[in-house]
Motif scaffolding. Structure first.
Motif, PDB file in Angstrom:
ATOM      1  N   VAL A 146       1.111  -1.168   0.609  1.00 55.63           N
ATOM      2  CA  VAL A 146      -0.181  -0.021  -0.039  1.00 55.63           C
ATOM      3  C   VAL A 146       0.927   1.258  -0.186  1.00 55.63           C
ATOM      4  O   VAL A 146       0.608   2.107  -0.469  1.00 55.63           O
TER       5      VAL A 146
ATOM      6  N   ARG B  76       2.434   2.128  -3.008  1.00 60.85           N
ATOM      7  CA  ARG B  76       1.599   2.493  -4.187  1.00 60.85           C
ATOM      8  C   ARG B  76       1.575   3.821  -3.969  1.00 60.85           C
ATOM      9  O   ARG B  76       1.509   4.987  -4.907  1.00 60.85           O
ATOM     10  N   LEU B  77       1.269   4.012  -2.783  1.00 58.28           N
ATOM     11  CA  LEU B  77       0.161   5.503  -2.636  1.00 58.28           C
ATOM     12  C   LEU B  77       1.423   6.614  -2.484  1.00 58.28           C
ATOM     13  O   LEU B  77       1.610   7.481  -3.040  1.00 58.28           O
TER      14      LEU B  77
ATOM     15  N   VAL C 121      -8.611  -4.333  -0.940  1.00 54.39           N
ATOM     16  CA  VAL C 121      -9.292  -3.780  -1.860  1.00 54.39           C
ATOM     17  C   VAL C 121      -7.379  -3.227  -2.702  1.00 54.39           C
ATOM     18  O   VAL C 121      -7.524  -3.338  -3.221  1.00 54.39           O
ATOM     19  N   CYS C 122      -6.155  -3.299  -2.007  1.00 51.21           N
ATOM     20  CA  CYS C 122      -5.289  -2.896  -2.669  1.00 51.21           C
ATOM     21  C   CYS C 122      -4.424  -3.833  -2.915  1.00 51.21           C
ATOM     22  O   CYS C 122      -3.446  -4.430  -1.961  1.00 51.21           O
TER      23      CYS C 122
ATOM     24  N   PRO D 174      -5.471  -3.372  -7.775  1.00 46.98           N
ATOM     25  CA  PRO D 174      -6.109  -2.841  -7.091  1.00 46.98           C
ATOM     26  C   PRO D 174      -7.059  -2.524  -7.553  1.00 46.98           C
ATOM     27  O   PRO D 174      -7.987  -1.890  -8.766  1.00 46.98           O
ATOM     28  N   ARG D 175      -7.934  -2.123  -5.858  1.00 45.39           N
ATOM     29  CA  ARG D 175      -9.704  -2.129  -6.448  1.00 45.39           C
ATOM     30  C   ARG D 175      -9.950  -0.885  -6.016  1.00 45.39           C
ATOM     31  O   ARG D 175     -10.438   0.123  -5.330  1.00 45.39           O
ATOM     32  N   CYS D 176      -8.916   0.440  -7.660  1.00 44.56           N
ATOM     33  CA  CYS D 176      -8.825   1.464  -6.879  1.00 44.56           C
ATOM     34  C   CYS D 176      -9.727   2.824  -6.680  1.00 44.56           C
ATOM     35  O   CYS D 176     -10.512   3.534  -6.168  1.00 44.56           O
TER      36      CYS D 176
ATOM     37  N   CYS E  47     -11.401   2.238  -3.106  1.00 44.05           N
ATOM     38  CA  CYS E  47     -10.022   2.805  -2.392  1.00 44.05           C
ATOM     39  C   CYS E  47     -10.458   4.286  -1.291  1.00 44.05           C
ATOM     40  O   CYS E  47     -10.931   5.102  -2.185  1.00 44.05           O
TER      41      CYS E  47
ATOM     42  N   VAL F 179      -8.816   5.742   0.376  1.00 38.27           N
ATOM     43  CA  VAL F 179      -7.274   6.718   0.398  1.00 38.27           C
ATOM     44  C   VAL F 179      -6.663   7.406  -1.438  1.00 38.27           C
ATOM     45  O   VAL F 179      -6.023   7.713  -1.944  1.00 38.27           O
ATOM     46  N   ARG F 180      -7.429   6.317  -2.144  1.00 36.84           N
ATOM     47  CA  ARG F 180      -7.874   7.182  -3.371  1.00 36.84           C
ATOM     48  C   ARG F 180      -7.218   8.735  -4.317  1.00 36.84           C
ATOM     49  O   ARG F 180      -5.931   8.301  -5.059  1.00 36.84           O
TER      50      ARG F 180
ATOM     51  N   CYS G  54      -3.388   8.875  -3.563  1.00 35.69           N
ATOM     52  CA  CYS G  54      -2.774   8.085  -3.909  1.00 35.69           C
ATOM     53  C   CYS G  54      -1.520   7.987  -5.330  1.00 35.69           C
ATOM     54  O   CYS G  54      -2.475   8.867  -6.570  1.00 35.69           O
TER      55      CYS G  54
ATOM     56  N   GLU H 253      -2.278   5.690  -8.426  1.00 35.38           N
ATOM     57  CA  GLU H 253      -2.956   5.406  -9.436  1.00 35.38           C
ATOM     58  C   GLU H 253      -2.951   6.814 -10.091  1.00 35.38           C
ATOM     59  O   GLU H 253      -4.069   7.249 -11.511  1.00 35.38           O
TER      60      GLU H 253
ATOM     61  N   PRO I 149      -1.274   1.541 -10.657  1.00 35.61           N
ATOM     62  CA  PRO I 149      -1.061   1.323  -9.510  1.00 35.61           C
ATOM     63  C   PRO I 149      -0.063  -0.727  -9.357  1.00 35.61           C
ATOM     64  O   PRO I 149       1.092  -1.015  -8.442  1.00 35.61           O
TER      65      PRO I 149
HETATM   66 FE1  SF4 Z   1      -3.877   0.663  -3.632  1.00 34.91          FE
HETATM   67 FE2  SF4 Z   1      -5.081   1.972  -5.798  1.00 34.91          FE
HETATM   68 FE3  SF4 Z   1      -5.778   2.290  -3.114  1.00 34.91          FE
HETATM   69 FE4  SF4 Z   1      -3.903   3.338  -4.270  1.00 34.91          FE
HETATM   70  S1  SF4 Z   1      -5.491   3.955  -5.503  1.00 34.91           S
HETATM   71  S2  SF4 Z   1      -3.518   2.055  -2.496  1.00 34.91           S
HETATM   72  S3  SF4 Z   1      -3.179   1.930  -6.138  1.00 34.91           S
HETATM   73  S4  SF4 Z   1      -6.272   0.353  -4.017  1.00 34.91           S
END
Ligand code: SF4
Length: 364
Positions: free
Chosen positions: A157, A160-161, A204-205, A211-213, A216, A218-219, A222, A225, A230
């Motif tokens: 996570v 990716r963030l 989710v991630c 990943p199920r952005c 999410c 915190v999209r 990120c 993303e 991602p």
């Molecule tokens: Fe993971 Fe997507 Fe959320 Fe970024 S937006 S933390 S890649 S699920």
């Protein structure tokens, strides 16, 4: 060039992420899976669950967790459990050194006059089998101490963030993520934050799927993303190929009992009971010679199906041999066990499952 963990991420990158804890915690409150170890955050329960969850899926851990807690409900009970009971409770989870280390840690606490895990990150870290992740999880979830708990899910996570393409297998990179996570941790809810990050990574991630952005929480924070890629994160260097080992596994049965041998105290499956086995795929003459060496002269060996088991770094390719004898001849370092003893007392590692599953019928 070697990176300095403390300067790997720019401070404005971390600053931007600081406000993500609020939506993350709100999401966790409504989306956290109901898991048995989340009902009660007693330190012993958190510890057992965290050790079981290493290398094992949540769904597989649930029945083990409940059974273990029923048999050994607290730390003193774990400290005094006989080894065979301990290994039997762990049978099928693998990595048996984990439960042996748990018992060593419990014994060390009891010897020091305690009955529960210490309420200190540093003291937890000093116990056998407890590394930074487990110490962080217990300290934050059970005791509310604001320390990070960065497992594989959280690393993914964070990578990716932060759209960080450094190799997360490298200790300095992992350390940098731990430092970054420590800076994001809300001081008033560290346990919930750590669990929310793990839950986000698990549900989710995702690790092995897109990943199920879209769902999410915190999209908006990120970087990966935003880049539109991602799944490129985290970077992991290619693993070394596993070593292939051929083995011949003996299922020797007499008087409704099977021959079991104890492995040595060092190395793979240390100290575990096993079906006797030897390196290499033995020829018929060699098989007869091995049986004769154990004093088993009357069995006409027959071939069983081949089996395979994958350990972390080794793969066993097994050839099975069934030998039916008339009498339980004593064999040095081995025992003869009946079906009830196999079911209740002696833990056989999963590696032998292709042959162990034949035992109920052979021993009835
Ligand atoms: Fe993971 Fe997507 Fe959320 Fe970024 S937006 S933390 S890649 S699920």
């Amino acid at each position: 060039m070697k990176k300095n963990p403390d300067t790997m991420f720019a401070s404005d990158q971390i600053e931007k992420l600081r406000s993500m804890s609020e939506p993350l915690l709100s999401w966790y409150e409504t989306h956290a899976r109901a898991l048995p170890w989340r009902i009660d955050h007693a330190p012993y329960r958190v510890w057992v669950s965290e050790i079981m969850l290493q290398q094992t899926r949540v769904e597989a851990v649930i029945p083990y967790f409940e059974c273990f807690l029923h048999a050994l409900p607290n730390l003193p009970a774990l400290a005094r459990a006989p080894e065979d009971q301990l290994l039997k409770l762990w049978e099928g989870l693998g990595y048996y050194s984990r439960v042996r280390n748990m018992q060593k840690a419990a014994q060390s606490v009891v010897q020091g006059g305690g009955t529960e895990l210490p309420e200190s990150y540093e003291q937890l870290l000093a116990l056998p089998g407890i590394g930074p992740y487990t110490a962080g999880a217990i300290a934050s979830i059970a005791f509310g101490i604001p320390v990070p708990a960065v497992d594989g899910n959280v690393l993914r996570v964070l990578a990716r963030l932060l759209a960080c393409g450094d190799d997360i297998a490298l200790p300095p990179v992992k350390h940098a993520f731990e430092q970054a996570d420590a800076g994001l941790l809300p001081q008033n809810r560290p346990g919930d934050y750590n669990q929310a990050m793990m839950e986000l990574g698990a549900t989710v991630c995702l690790p092995n799927a897109a990943p199920r952005c879209a769902i999410c929480p915190v999209r908006v924070f990120c970087a990966a993303e935003k880049e539109g890629s991602p799944q490129m994160y985290p970077y992991k260097s290619p693993k070394k190929p596993r070593v292939i080992e051929e083995r011949t596994v003996f299922v020797v049965v007499a008087e409704k009992k099977v021959l079991l041998r104890r492995r040595t105290d060092k190395g793979l499956l240390a100290g575990m009971w096993e079906l006797p086995n030897l390196s290499g795929w033995l020829e018929a003459g060699e098989i007869s010679a091995v049986l004769a060496g154990w004093g088993i002269e009357d069995a006409a060996p027959s071939a069983l199906d081949n089996g395979k088991h994958i350990f972390t770094h080794i793969e066993w390719r097994m050839k099975g041999v069934l030998a039916l004898s008339c009498a339980c001849t004593p064999v040095e370092g081995s025992i003869w066990a009946n079906a009830a003893e196999i079911a209740e007392r002696y833990a056989l590692p999963s590696a032998f499952r292709p042959y162990a599953r034949l035992l109920p019928e052979l021993l009835s």
